[in-house]
Design an enzyme around this catalytic site. Structure first.
Site, PDB file in Angstrom:
ATOM      1  N   PRO A  95       0.831  -1.203   0.000  1.00  0.00           N
ATOM      2  CG  PRO A  95      -0.076  -1.090   2.152  1.00  0.00           C
ATOM      3  CD  PRO A  95       0.719  -1.989   1.239  1.00  0.00           C
ATOM      4  N   GLY A 101       7.268   1.589   2.951  1.00  0.00           N
ATOM      5  CA  GLY A 101       8.382   1.812   2.021  1.00  0.00           C
ATOM      6  C   GLY A 101       8.018   1.580   0.560  1.00  0.00           C
ATOM      7  CB  SER A 102       4.883   1.994  -1.391  1.00  0.00           C
ATOM      8  OG  SER A 102       4.704   3.373  -1.145  1.00  0.00           O
ATOM      9  CG  ASP A 146      11.649   3.806   4.368  1.00  0.00           C
ATOM     10  OD1 ASP A 146      11.841   3.597   5.574  1.00  0.00           O
ATOM     11  OD2 ASP A 146      10.578   4.265   3.908  1.00  0.00           O
TER      12      ASP A 146
HETATM   13  O1  PMV Z   1       6.623   6.013   6.581  1.00  0.00           O
HETATM   14  P1  PMV Z   1       7.888   5.603   5.950  1.00  0.00           P
HETATM   15  O2  PMV Z   1       7.903   4.222   5.504  1.00  0.00           O
HETATM   16  O3  PMV Z   1       8.329   6.538   4.886  1.00  0.00           O
HETATM   17  O4  PMV Z   1       8.998   5.657   7.142  1.00  0.00           O
HETATM   18  C1  PMV Z   1       9.707   6.783   7.414  1.00  0.00           C
HETATM   19  C2  PMV Z   1      10.522   6.626   8.663  1.00  0.00           C
HETATM   20  C3  PMV Z   1      10.859   7.950   9.322  1.00  0.00           C
HETATM   21  O5  PMV Z   1      11.739   7.628  10.404  1.00  0.00           O
HETATM   22  C4  PMV Z   1       9.605   8.610   9.893  1.00  0.00           C
HETATM   23  C5  PMV Z   1      11.526   8.919   8.377  1.00  0.00           C
HETATM   24  C6  PMV Z   1      12.929   8.527   7.947  1.00  0.00           C
HETATM   25  O6  PMV Z   1      13.390   9.074   6.939  1.00  0.00           O
HETATM   26  O7  PMV Z   1      13.574   7.696   8.602  1.00  0.00           O
END
Ligand code: PMV
Length: 300
Positions: A95, A101-102, A146
């Site tokens: 999703p 991490g899409s 990610d």
């Molecule tokens: O929501 P996502 O999958 O983009 O995770 C981001 C993780 C954060 O720590 C909120 C941001 C980052 O760049 O690490």
């Protein structure tokens, strides 16, 4: 025709704090993937994604979009004089805008498919660097966690600027449920809000980082009670920095009311996915049906 794929990821501990140099722990979700295939045909390069309702020539993509910039980067890195006459098909079980991490998975799968198509063999470090460049377009100031966990497809402890340490996590010993609140939320907004209130958030950020260090030992010992406790403490801290939301608070509470060891949001929050540490396989099935009755999509 050449094809490739890339997995989703979940952050177990340390999201948001990782942006400020604290450690974080992430694992790949190897069964949840984005697939890309490149079929030589026609006299143009066209991108088709049914799930994203996209059917467009390269030239017609928005110049500032991550996809356009990624294709330009691939052209440069792989020394291509032009993109091939081909159709690139994208399909995905990940999703979007929901903490799995899409974006990084899409970039990784496209780079891998192009490498196969062009007979190139970029190393993982090179692919990781390319995906990170595009993550900056999607997320502004990403920590890099990610792209790293997705490209290496390996559970790891990540520290911004100092790379990563692989860790052993036996999925059989960690009955983890990943489920989607169904609320879409942009990472960049949550990350910017945390930064805008950094003075207020700083103590919580350090506490999230301290919990990650405790989590490393708990994971090492497969101590589910302790891992669950750390998840619950982390969720409270994520609430304190205002990246949870009423729906995620409710969905994680449901897990605890039904006997789970722990539950927390994963990724940027304000919606997206949450993770539940169940007691065993049997309990995991029970939790799955509790969420599915509420029309919550359980990813795995
Ligand atoms: O929501 P996502 O999958 O983009 O995770 C981001 C993780 C954060 O720590 C909120 C941001 C980052 O760049 O690490």
């Amino acid at each position: 025709m050449k094809s490739a794929s890339a997995c989703a990821k979940t952050i177990l501990f340390g999201e948001h704090a990782v942006v400020y140099g604290e450690p974080a722990i992430a694992i790949p979700l190897i069964h949840t993937r984005t697939y890309v295939s490149i079929h030589p045909t026609g006299n143009e390069f066209r991108i088709i994604s049914k799930s994203a309702h996209l059917n467009r020539r390269f030239e017609d993509l928005r110049r500032e979009s991550g996809l356009y910039q990624l294709l330009l980067l691939i052209k440069k890195e792989f020394s291509l004089s032009s993109l091939p006459n081909a159709v690139m098909k994208i399909s995905s079980n990940i999703p979007i805008a929901s903490g799995l991490g899409s974006g990084a998975a899409l970039s990784t799968a496209i780079i891998r498919a192009f490498a196969a198509f062009c007979g190139k063999q970029p190393g993982k470090d090179e692919i990781n660097q390319m995906v990170y460049e595009i993550e900056k377009i999607y997320h502004g100031t990403p920590s890099g966690i990610d792209n790293t966990v997705i490209v290496y497809e390996q559970p790891l402890i990540f520290i911004k600027g100092s790379g990563f340490t692989p860790i052993e996590i036996d999925p059989g010993k960690l009955p983890l449920l990943v489920a989607d609140s169904g609320i879409r939320s942009r990472t960049v907004d949550a990350v910017n809000d945390v930064r805008d209130h950094y003075d207020r958030n700083e103590p919580y950020i350090h506490q999230i980082g301290d919990l990650v260090k405790e989590a490393v030992h708990a994971l090492d010992n497969s101590d589910l009670t302790e891992i669950g406790r750390i998840m619950n403490e982390t969720q409270k801290l994520l609430q304190s920095i205002d990246v949870s939301c009423p729906e995620l608070d409710e969905l994680t509470s449901i897990a605890l009311q039904n006997g789970a060891y722990g539950a927390k949001l994963t990724g940027a929050g304000r919606g997206g996915n949450f993770i539940v540490l169940c007691r065993d396989e049997q309990h995991s099935k029970k939790m799955r049906s509790i969420y599915e009755e509420r029309r919550i999509h359980v990813i795995q």
